[in-house]
Design a protein around this motif. Structure first.
Motif, mmCIF file in Angstrom:
data_model
loop_
_atom_site.group_PDB
_atom_site.id
_atom_site.type_symbol
_atom_site.label_atom_id
_atom_site.label_comp_id
_atom_site.label_asym_id
_atom_site.label_seq_id
_atom_site.Cartn_x
_atom_site.Cartn_y
_atom_site.Cartn_z
ATOM 1 N N LEU A 120 19.653 -24.837 53.759
ATOM 2 C CA LEU A 120 19.201 -24.003 54.780
ATOM 3 C C LEU A 120 18.849 -22.601 54.137
ATOM 4 C CD1 LEU A 120 18.617 -23.521 57.964
ATOM 5 C CD2 LEU A 120 21.075 -22.793 58.008
ATOM 6 N N VAL A 121 19.306 -22.171 53.265
ATOM 7 C CA VAL A 121 19.183 -20.764 52.641
ATOM 8 C C VAL A 121 17.635 -21.253 51.846
ATOM 9 C CG1 VAL A 121 19.463 -19.243 50.386
ATOM 10 C CG2 VAL A 121 21.255 -20.024 52.086
ATOM 11 N N VAL A 122 17.450 -22.131 51.287
ATOM 12 C CA VAL A 122 16.195 -22.647 50.744
ATOM 13 C C VAL A 122 15.039 -22.627 51.748
ATOM 14 C CG1 VAL A 122 14.955 -24.178 49.234
ATOM 15 C CG2 VAL A 122 17.320 -23.720 48.644
ATOM 16 N N TYR A 123 15.561 -23.430 52.860
ATOM 17 C CA TYR A 123 14.354 -23.616 53.743
ATOM 18 C C TYR A 123 14.016 -22.228 54.377
ATOM 19 C CZ TYR A 123 12.829 -24.673 58.532
ATOM 20 O OH TYR A 123 12.042 -24.445 59.651
ATOM 21 N N ILE A 124 15.106 -21.336 54.555
ATOM 22 C CA ILE A 124 14.507 -20.016 54.992
ATOM 23 C C ILE A 124 13.788 -19.166 54.238
ATOM 24 C CG2 ILE A 124 15.497 -17.969 55.500
ATOM 25 C CD1 ILE A 124 17.944 -19.163 57.180
ATOM 26 N N HIS A 125 14.084 -19.156 52.869
ATOM 27 C CA HIS A 125 13.284 -18.651 51.671
ATOM 28 C C HIS A 125 11.878 -19.409 51.494
ATOM 29 C CE1 HIS A 125 17.093 -16.683 50.072
ATOM 30 N NE2 HIS A 125 16.709 -16.087 50.977
ATOM 31 N N ALA A 126 11.698 -20.740 51.763
ATOM 32 C CA ALA A 126 10.474 -21.192 51.572
ATOM 33 C C ALA A 126 9.641 -21.075 52.808
ATOM 34 C CB ALA A 126 10.758 -22.788 51.394
ATOM 35 N N ASN A 127 9.779 -20.490 53.762
ATOM 36 C CA ASN A 127 8.855 -20.466 55.235
ATOM 37 C C ASN A 127 7.466 -19.931 54.659
ATOM 38 O OD1 ASN A 127 9.618 -20.625 58.020
ATOM 39 N ND2 ASN A 127 11.369 -21.270 56.915
ATOM 40 N N PRO A 128 7.592 -18.768 54.043
ATOM 41 C CA PRO A 128 6.223 -18.272 53.565
ATOM 42 C C PRO A 128 5.292 -19.238 52.682
ATOM 43 C CG PRO A 128 8.022 -16.838 52.674
ATOM 44 C CD PRO A 128 8.451 -17.838 53.470
ATOM 45 N N ILE A 129 5.925 -19.939 52.002
ATOM 46 C CA ILE A 129 5.434 -20.729 50.988
ATOM 47 C C ILE A 129 4.705 -22.112 51.570
ATOM 48 C CG2 ILE A 129 5.581 -22.461 49.091
ATOM 49 C CD1 ILE A 129 7.955 -20.685 48.081
ATOM 50 N N ARG A 130 5.432 -22.531 52.599
ATOM 51 C CA ARG A 130 5.047 -23.650 53.576
ATOM 52 C C ARG A 130 4.070 -23.086 54.373
ATOM 53 N NH1 ARG A 130 10.461 -24.640 53.895
ATOM 54 N NH2 ARG A 130 10.410 -23.612 55.732
ATOM 55 N N ALA A 131 3.915 -21.650 54.852
ATOM 56 C CA ALA A 131 2.977 -21.301 55.369
ATOM 57 C C ALA A 131 1.710 -20.823 54.911
ATOM 58 C CB ALA A 131 3.527 -20.078 56.494
ATOM 59 N N GLY A 132 1.708 -20.912 53.601
ATOM 60 C CA GLY A 132 0.711 -20.501 52.499
ATOM 61 C C GLY A 132 0.280 -18.890 52.588
ATOM 62 N N LEU A 133 1.500 -18.235 52.779
ATOM 63 C CA LEU A 133 1.448 -16.781 52.803
ATOM 64 C C LEU A 133 1.739 -16.331 51.145
ATOM 65 C CD1 LEU A 133 3.303 -15.781 56.053
ATOM 66 C CD2 LEU A 133 0.784 -15.878 55.663
ATOM 67 N N CYS A 134 2.200 -17.180 50.311
ATOM 68 C CA CYS A 134 2.651 -17.106 49.185
ATOM 69 C C CYS A 134 2.671 -18.338 48.191
ATOM 70 C CB CYS A 134 3.767 -16.008 48.910
ATOM 71 S SG CYS A 134 5.270 -16.621 49.623
ATOM 72 N N THR A 135 3.043 -18.306 47.123
ATOM 73 C CA THR A 135 3.086 -19.425 46.432
ATOM 74 C C THR A 135 4.703 -19.518 45.474
ATOM 75 O OG1 THR A 135 1.883 -18.370 44.358
ATOM 76 C CG2 THR A 135 0.739 -19.935 45.844
ATOM 77 N N HIS A 136 5.212 -18.206 45.478
ATOM 78 C CA HIS A 136 6.409 -18.329 44.928
ATOM 79 C C HIS A 136 7.296 -17.687 45.702
ATOM 80 C CE1 HIS A 136 4.839 -19.982 41.216
ATOM 81 N NE2 HIS A 136 3.838 -19.031 41.422
ATOM 82 N N PHE A 137 8.612 -17.866 45.758
ATOM 83 C CA PHE A 137 9.666 -17.088 46.489
ATOM 84 C C PHE A 137 9.703 -15.833 46.319
ATOM 85 C CE2 PHE A 137 11.487 -21.564 45.689
ATOM 86 C CZ PHE A 137 11.612 -22.148 47.161
ATOM 87 N N GLU A 138 9.482 -15.251 45.194
ATOM 88 C CA GLU A 138 9.914 -13.937 45.215
ATOM 89 C C GLU A 138 8.574 -13.090 45.384
ATOM 90 O OE1 GLU A 138 8.366 -15.644 41.254
ATOM 91 O OE2 GLU A 138 9.984 -16.197 42.629
ATOM 92 N N GLU A 139 7.371 -13.747 45.665
ATOM 93 C CA GLU A 139 6.377 -12.872 46.330
ATOM 94 C C GLU A 139 6.557 -12.615 47.685
ATOM 95 O OE1 GLU A 139 3.316 -15.353 43.372
ATOM 96 O OE2 GLU A 139 3.203 -15.671 45.838
ATOM 97 N N TRP A 140 7.205 -13.088 48.509
ATOM 98 C CA TRP A 140 7.292 -12.706 49.885
ATOM 99 C C TRP A 140 8.271 -11.461 50.178
ATOM 100 C CZ3 TRP A 140 4.260 -12.946 53.661
ATOM 101 C CH2 TRP A 140 4.444 -12.549 55.081
ATOM 102 N N PRO A 141 7.821 -10.289 50.498
ATOM 103 C CA PRO A 141 8.670 -8.902 50.678
ATOM 104 C C PRO A 141 9.718 -9.110 51.802
ATOM 105 C CG PRO A 141 6.468 -8.439 51.556
ATOM 106 C CD PRO A 141 6.564 -9.917 50.900
ATOM 107 N N TYR A 142 9.743 -10.049 52.493
ATOM 108 C CA TYR A 142 10.406 -9.901 53.757
ATOM 109 C C TYR A 142 11.409 -11.106 54.079
ATOM 110 C CZ TYR A 142 6.405 -6.674 54.863
ATOM 111 O OH TYR A 142 5.530 -5.859 54.332
#
Length: 183
Positions: A120-142
């Motif tokens: 679930l932690v990974v699922y939560i962190h992967a949301n912006p990747i799946r939405a195409g807002l970034c390509t790597h976990f560390e890129e999403w500031p929120y």
């Protein structure tokens, strides 16, 4: 919501509308979250997306609440309600809108199983990747991803979360392995 238990808490904008229009909205949401909920929950992970959010919280012990009073909200449920009302009122005022910002009451799913909680932690962190807002976990500031890997002060339960994964390296590896997992 049972004290000592973990929950995946999530909701989205009414009619899937945007609930975060600019950086300040994200910051204000987290500021109000801390103000209203810090005494009631321990946050293990979060991700704020333009039209929805995910939280992984552990409900803190609250000796002042009697579960024998079902008609009344528990202190943590009241804190969540007050938090959402506070954010929605501010958002509506800022953008000249009226009506409900969020879709219905927030959703919550128990997350007491450790294996499920880790995915679930990974699922939560992967949301912006799946939405195409970034390509790597560390890129999403929120999201809490960077806070968990950082040495900077954070309200996120960094040591607890890293312990679940066996340390930083395994935390990162697990994220890569399960980035496409969906609950």
């Amino acid at each position: 919501m049972e004290p000592g238990s973990y929950y995946h808490i999530f909701n989205r904008g009414n009619n899937r509308e945007t609930i975060f229009r600019e950086d300040e909205n994200y910051r204000y949401f987290l500021q109000q979250y801390k103000k209203y909920l810090a005494p009631h929950v321990s946050t293990c992970a979060y991700c704020l997306m333009p039209n929805h959010f995910h939280l992984l919280d552990r409900i803190n012990e609250n000796p002042g609440h009697s579960p024998k009073e079902p008609a009344k909200l528990s202190p943590v449920e009241k804190a969540f309600r007050d938090f959402f009302i506070s954010y929605a009122k501010s958002f509506n005022k800022r953008y000249g809108r009226t009506g409900s910002l969020f879709q219905r009451k927030f959703k919550r799913k128990p997350a007491d199983d450790l294996g499920y909680r880790m995915r679930l932690v990974v699922y939560i962190h992967a949301n912006p990747i799946r939405a195409g807002l970034c390509t790597h976990f560390e890129e999403w500031p929120y999201s809490s991803y960077r806070a968990i890997l950082s040495d900077q002060e954070t309200a996120v339960q960094r040591e607890t979360v890293l312990q679940w994964f066996g340390g930083r390296e395994d935390f990162i590896a697990f994220h890569e392995e399960y980035r496409d997992w969906h609950p």
